[in-house]
Design a protein around this motif. Structure first.
Motif, PDB file in Angstrom:
ATOM      1  N   UNK A  40       0.836  -1.207   0.000  1.00 36.67           N
ATOM      2  CA  UNK A  40       0.000   0.000   0.000  1.00 36.67           C
ATOM      3  C   UNK A  40       0.868   1.253   0.000  1.00 36.67           C
ATOM      4  N   UNK A  41       1.893   1.277   0.857  1.00 37.59           N
ATOM      5  CA  UNK A  41       2.763   2.455   0.928  1.00 37.59           C
ATOM      6  C   UNK A  41       3.479   2.691  -0.392  1.00 37.59           C
ATOM      7  N   UNK A  42       3.966   1.616  -1.000  1.00 35.36           N
ATOM      8  CA  UNK A  42       4.668   1.755  -2.276  1.00 35.36           C
ATOM      9  C   UNK A  42       3.724   2.240  -3.371  1.00 35.36           C
ATOM     10  N   UNK A  43       2.510   1.711  -3.387  1.00 36.92           N
ATOM     11  CA  UNK A  43       1.553   2.116  -4.419  1.00 36.92           C
ATOM     12  C   UNK A  43       1.129   3.569  -4.237  1.00 36.92           C
ATOM     13  N   UNK A  44       0.902   3.983  -3.002  1.00 35.17           N
ATOM     14  CA  UNK A  44       0.439   5.346  -2.765  1.00 35.17           C
ATOM     15  C   UNK A  44       1.532   6.382  -3.013  1.00 35.17           C
TER      16      UNK A  44
END
Length: 335
Positions: free
Chosen positions: A117-121
């Motif tokens: 999630x952090x990488x995608x956001x």
């Protein structure tokens, strides 16, 4: 049925054959009838995956074809066939897995994984949009193969992206990506899933979803995706949920006003013009020299003279001729 009923073989190459062409008295095309007969009685629908790049929820092709096939068989036979994925991501250990198991592992390793999630956001607007699409594709599977999407999957999505169980400040991530509409679309899709009785969470979950949806509409306007902008049933459902909770009744007016702006673009245009007029008037009221003094370096164009750059090609030419001379000298000595 209509997209997949083209005939191949026996002189056909992707054509559709109407009942008039085949001299058959039928209300539907003969090619469609043959396709239905071929599907009817199928006990299993299978799709293969040969890498980890794409899985079940990161694009819509998977549920459109595998899910669509399963749904077509259910329409014909009244029962969904078994749905399997031939998992060949590891060529040395290919295996057959149920769609439910394959999708569950994908969700845990990707979409429920805080690191993913952090990488995608970090990808900003596009990353937020991708997360929204994941929820949309889960809905696609819910409709086409409902047996593969249980309440636990929706609960985990809700806890991850609405309740923020990982403590990522997920809502602020959507805001920083400048795509709160993606967050709104996720919440609205969950509400629509509840409204259509595919997911039956407890009352508190529904109230939270309605509150988040109303607040986002009031905050950034309506996203106008396929399940929000022209969906009066969802609007009515959301309003009824808000009205049923004493602490949320105040949200209804702001929610309905935001919807009214979308339904009446003339009002939205007049408001925008008024805001521009006020901004222009405010700018005129501020003297041009009353701002803070700006300090820094002034950038200037510097044009170099031709003489300074001229020696470079000559030096290159001289060096090249010298190199050739050394080669010739060495060749003569060898003779």
């Amino acid at each position: 049925f209509m997209r997949m009923s083209h005939m191949f073989g026996q002189g056909f190459w992707g054509e559709k054959v109407s009942s008039q062409q085949s001299a058959v008295s039928s209300q539907e095309d003969i090619s469609l009838t043959i396709f239905k007969n071929a599907l009817s009685g199928s006990k299993m629908a299978v799709h293969s995956r040969s890498s980890n790049v794409y899985a079940t929820l990161d694009n819509d092709d998977f549920f459109q074809y595998l899910g669509g096939t399963a749904m077509a068989i259910r329409v014909l036979d009244g029962k969904t066939p078994e749905v399997y994925v031939t998992n060949m991501s590891n060529p040395k250990m290919p295996k057959q897995e149920t769609l439910e198991k394959f999708m569950g592992r994908e969700m845990r390793s990707r979409y429920l994984n805080p690191e993913w999630i952090k990488a995608m956001m970090k990808e900003g607007y596009a990353g937020a949009r991708f997360v929204d699409k994941v929820v949309e594709h889960l809905w696609g599977w819910q409709v086409t193969v409902p047996e593969a999407v249980d309440a636990a999957k929706w609960n985990e999505m809700y806890e991850t992206y609405v309740l923020d169980r990982n403590g990522l400040n997920i809502k602020e991530m959507f805001r920083q990506s400048r795509n709160m509409w993606a967050y709104q679309s996720i919440v609205a899709r969950m509400l629509e899933t509840v409204r259509k009785d595919y997911w039956k969470p407890d009352k508190k979950v529904v109230e939270t979803l309605a509150k988040e949806y109303a607040e986002s509409v009031k905050d950034v306007g309506l996203a106008c995706c396929d399940h929000t902008c022209n969906n009066p049933l969802l609007t009515k459902f959301t309003s009824s949920v808000l009205m049923s909770v004493p602490g949320l009744k105040s949200q209804v007016n702001g929610f309905m006003k935001a919807l009214d702006v979308i339904k009446n673009p003339e009002q939205q245009g007049s408001r925008a013009v008024e805001q521009q007029r006020r901004g222009a008037a405010k700018a005129k009221a501020v003297p041009s020299g009353s701002g803070k003094k700006v300090e820094g370096y002034e950038m200037q164009d510097i044009t170099s003279s031709g003489a300074s750059s001229a020696p470079i090609p000559y030096l290159f030419l001289v060096g090249f001729l010298l190199f050739l001379g050394l080669i010739m000298l060495g060749w003569r000595k060898r003779k």
